[in-house]
Design a protein around this motif. Sequence first.
Motif, PDB file in Angstrom:
ATOM      1  N   TYR A   1       9.112  -9.591   0.917  1.00  0.00           N
ATOM      2  CA  TYR A   1       8.925  -8.404   0.072  1.00  0.00           C
ATOM      3  C   TYR A   1       8.490  -7.215   0.920  1.00  0.00           C
ATOM      4  O   TYR A   1       8.008  -7.369   2.049  1.00  0.00           O
ATOM      5  CB  TYR A   1       7.900  -8.673  -1.035  1.00  0.00           C
ATOM      6  CG  TYR A   1       6.570  -9.217  -0.561  1.00  0.00           C
ATOM      7  CD1 TYR A   1       5.583  -8.387  -0.010  1.00  0.00           C
ATOM      8  CD2 TYR A   1       6.299 -10.578  -0.676  1.00  0.00           C
ATOM      9  CE1 TYR A   1       4.377  -8.894   0.411  1.00  0.00           C
ATOM     10  CE2 TYR A   1       5.080 -11.098  -0.250  1.00  0.00           C
ATOM     11  CZ  TYR A   1       4.124 -10.250   0.286  1.00  0.00           C
ATOM     12  OH  TYR A   1       2.910 -10.757   0.713  1.00  0.00           O
ATOM     13  N   LYS A   2       8.689  -6.026   0.351  1.00  0.00           N
ATOM     14  CA  LYS A   2       8.274  -4.771   0.990  1.00  0.00           C
ATOM     15  C   LYS A   2       6.877  -4.395   0.504  1.00  0.00           C
ATOM     16  O   LYS A   2       6.466  -4.743  -0.596  1.00  0.00           O
ATOM     17  CB  LYS A   2       9.256  -3.652   0.641  1.00  0.00           C
ATOM     18  CG  LYS A   2      10.606  -3.775   1.309  1.00  0.00           C
ATOM     19  CD  LYS A   2      10.553  -3.378   2.779  1.00  0.00           C
ATOM     20  CE  LYS A   2      10.345  -1.882   2.951  1.00  0.00           C
ATOM     21  NZ  LYS A   2      10.321  -1.488   4.394  1.00  0.00           N
ATOM     22  N   LYS A   3       6.184  -3.685   1.338  1.00  0.00           N
ATOM     23  CA  LYS A   3       4.866  -3.192   0.964  1.00  0.00           C
ATOM     24  C   LYS A   3       4.959  -2.347  -0.298  1.00  0.00           C
ATOM     25  O   LYS A   3       5.817  -1.477  -0.423  1.00  0.00           O
ATOM     26  CB  LYS A   3       4.290  -2.364   2.114  1.00  0.00           C
ATOM     27  CG  LYS A   3       2.918  -1.764   1.832  1.00  0.00           C
ATOM     28  CD  LYS A   3       2.423  -0.965   3.021  1.00  0.00           C
ATOM     29  CE  LYS A   3       1.063  -0.333   2.725  1.00  0.00           C
ATOM     30  NZ  LYS A   3       0.573   0.461   3.888  1.00  0.00           N
ATOM     31  N   GLY A   4       4.100  -2.619  -1.257  1.00  0.00           N
ATOM     32  CA  GLY A   4       4.081  -1.868  -2.510  1.00  0.00           C
ATOM     33  C   GLY A   4       5.063  -2.358  -3.554  1.00  0.00           C
ATOM     34  O   GLY A   4       5.181  -1.760  -4.625  1.00  0.00           O
ATOM     35  N   ALA A   5       5.794  -3.447  -3.272  1.00  0.00           N
ATOM     36  CA  ALA A   5       6.796  -3.939  -4.230  1.00  0.00           C
ATOM     37  C   ALA A   5       6.144  -4.421  -5.511  1.00  0.00           C
ATOM     38  O   ALA A   5       6.746  -4.358  -6.589  1.00  0.00           O
ATOM     39  CB  ALA A   5       7.616  -5.060  -3.597  1.00  0.00           C
ATOM     40  N   PHE A   6       4.918  -4.906  -5.428  1.00  0.00           N
ATOM     41  CA  PHE A   6       4.189  -5.363  -6.614  1.00  0.00           C
ATOM     42  C   PHE A   6       2.706  -5.367  -6.262  1.00  0.00           C
ATOM     43  O   PHE A   6       2.310  -5.181  -5.102  1.00  0.00           O
ATOM     44  CB  PHE A   6       4.644  -6.763  -7.051  1.00  0.00           C
ATOM     45  CG  PHE A   6       4.673  -7.782  -5.938  1.00  0.00           C
ATOM     46  CD1 PHE A   6       3.522  -8.455  -5.544  1.00  0.00           C
ATOM     47  CD2 PHE A   6       5.860  -8.049  -5.260  1.00  0.00           C
ATOM     48  CE1 PHE A   6       3.543  -9.381  -4.522  1.00  0.00           C
ATOM     49  CE2 PHE A   6       5.899  -8.979  -4.233  1.00  0.00           C
ATOM     50  CZ  PHE A   6       4.738  -9.646  -3.848  1.00  0.00           C
TER      51      PHE A   6
ATOM     52  N   GLY B   1      -0.651  -6.255  -5.034  1.00  0.00           N
ATOM     53  CA  GLY B   1      -1.066  -7.225  -4.020  1.00  0.00           C
ATOM     54  C   GLY B   1      -0.186  -7.239  -2.786  1.00  0.00           C
ATOM     55  O   GLY B   1      -0.544  -7.846  -1.774  1.00  0.00           O
ATOM     56  N   ALA B   2       0.984  -6.577  -2.856  1.00  0.00           N
ATOM     57  CA  ALA B   2       1.885  -6.514  -1.695  1.00  0.00           C
ATOM     58  C   ALA B   2       1.428  -5.364  -0.804  1.00  0.00           C
ATOM     59  O   ALA B   2       1.992  -4.265  -0.825  1.00  0.00           O
ATOM     60  CB  ALA B   2       3.325  -6.314  -2.150  1.00  0.00           C
ATOM     61  N   ASP B   3       0.379  -5.611   0.004  1.00  0.00           N
ATOM     62  CA  ASP B   3      -0.215  -4.544   0.803  1.00  0.00           C
ATOM     63  C   ASP B   3       0.414  -4.411   2.187  1.00  0.00           C
ATOM     64  O   ASP B   3      -0.032  -3.605   3.004  1.00  0.00           O
ATOM     65  CB  ASP B   3      -1.716  -4.766   0.940  1.00  0.00           C
ATOM     66  CG  ASP B   3      -2.060  -6.171   1.413  1.00  0.00           C
ATOM     67  OD1 ASP B   3      -1.119  -6.921   1.723  1.00  0.00           O
ATOM     68  OD2 ASP B   3      -3.262  -6.509   1.458  1.00  0.00           O
ATOM     69  N   SER B   4       1.437  -5.216   2.477  1.00  0.00           N
ATOM     70  CA  SER B   4       2.146  -5.091   3.749  1.00  0.00           C
ATOM     71  C   SER B   4       3.522  -5.732   3.614  1.00  0.00           C
ATOM     72  O   SER B   4       3.751  -6.524   2.700  1.00  0.00           O
ATOM     73  CB  SER B   4       1.358  -5.756   4.884  1.00  0.00           C
ATOM     74  OG  SER B   4       1.225  -7.144   4.648  1.00  0.00           O
ATOM     75  N   ASP B   5       4.440  -5.390   4.532  1.00  0.00           N
ATOM     76  CA  ASP B   5       5.754  -6.037   4.539  1.00  0.00           C
ATOM     77  C   ASP B   5       5.597  -7.510   4.918  1.00  0.00           C
ATOM     78  O   ASP B   5       4.742  -7.862   5.743  1.00  0.00           O
ATOM     79  CB  ASP B   5       6.677  -5.363   5.561  1.00  0.00           C
ATOM     80  CG  ASP B   5       7.075  -3.963   5.134  1.00  0.00           C
ATOM     81  OD1 ASP B   5       6.755  -3.589   3.990  1.00  0.00           O
ATOM     82  OD2 ASP B   5       7.701  -3.259   5.943  1.00  0.00           O
TER      83      ASP B   5
END
Length: 492
Positions: free
Chosen positions: A241-246, A248-252
């Motif tokens: 996933y990419k950073k910011g995708a959802f 809790g996604a704080d990094s790639d």
Amino acid sequence: MNTPLNAPVLVVDDEEDLRDLIEMTLLKMGLEVDTAEGVVAAKKKLDSQSYALILTDMRMPDGSGLEVVEYLQQKNLDIPIAIITAYGNADQAVMALKAGAFDYIQKPVTLAQLRSLVKSALKVHEISTPAPVAEAPAAAAEPVLQAASTEAAASPAPIAPALPQFPRLRGDSQLLGEVKRMIAKLAKGMVPVHITGESGTGKEQAARSIHELSPRKDGPFIAVNCGAIPENLMESEFFGYKKGAFTGADSDREGFFQSANGGTIFLDEVADLPLTMQVKLLRAIQERAVRRIGESKETPVDIRIVSATHKDLGREVEEGRFRQDLYYRLNVVSITMPALRELRDDLPMLIEHLLANNPMGEDLVLSDAAKKQLLHYNYPGNFRELENILERATALAADGVIEPDDLQIHTHELIQDDEDDSESPVDVGDVSPLAHHFNMGQATLQEYLDEVERSILEQALAATKYNRTQAAKLLGISFRSMRYRLDRLEIN
């Protein structure tokens, strides 16, 4: 016969537009290209020209791509060949793969798919034989492996002098030798391999052996337990996933597929994948690319896929729990790992090896009674259970000797010794038809078993109007096993 890597690529297709499109794509990749408009023209070119790779359509007016694959086998030409097939004809493509094709792609063909396939094919062709793997101690948590392939039960061939080492496969059985030859052959290419067998039989060890003997051995080996990942996390775990995708996604983050790029991904317990994830997995395999969550474009990946399950994948398809198109993609060539109870001749060596490699067990000895129990146990948990039994015994043993009580094996689970059977009185006044058969000296045991097997095979053939493929399916065995049995019993 090996062909030079700077030889041209042969494109075989009766559609001029598609031939031209593929030719332009390959030329931009810096490759030389030759074309043929059908099967007959392709065979003529193969008689006079060397090629680094062949791309052929499946259906053409004068024949099929399968005929080109078979022609290469007849001429002993070591040229990777890939099939281009229309959507919905996966079963024909699988036939071509089993006949010796390198891989296949479905129409409409994307340029990304084509480039990925060509790069993979030429990379594999660069190293025509797997290099030997240096002997290395197995990890403590990994059970010692024995293997046998009922799917590859062809007539035994002599072991080639250059057969590589198999540090993960221990044993001297003929079945193990057949598996080593099968793995050495499969390791050269990109054909998906599906490994079946009961839990604890060493399916992952077989997958690692395929990887370690392949041209991809310097790349990563990523093992994924498909049954251990929560369904809501599967897509992010597999594809990243990419950073910011959802939230809790704080990094790639890369997924399993990207982590395995340039190497092998092992999908263990693949039958446990939910249907929604099966669709996404199928697309990733067909497109040779993945799209991370939150990303708009796909990223190409170059991976070899090996899968495994203890379930009957064919039955899972029939009962609607597994997609048929994904089944075709994964189950091109299969290896079946045998249960430990089927490999009793190698048990003494395995027990000795496990004790010698256990820091607590190297100075211990087995009492005769304990050894007898180990050799007569059924091992429902297979190699993993044998390892656990010996680890437990080394912890409980006293005075440097492992006794039966240290094994904690229930005596009712033991197979009776042949000596005990010989002491049982025989009532000759009540002789069964089978006992009468032998008492009259009509046949040896093997002759009797051959007679029974011959009868069963002939009944199955008669029931399927002598269709060997259907007869094999009826009996629950592979076509190769069926062919081997027919040849051995001289059934025409």
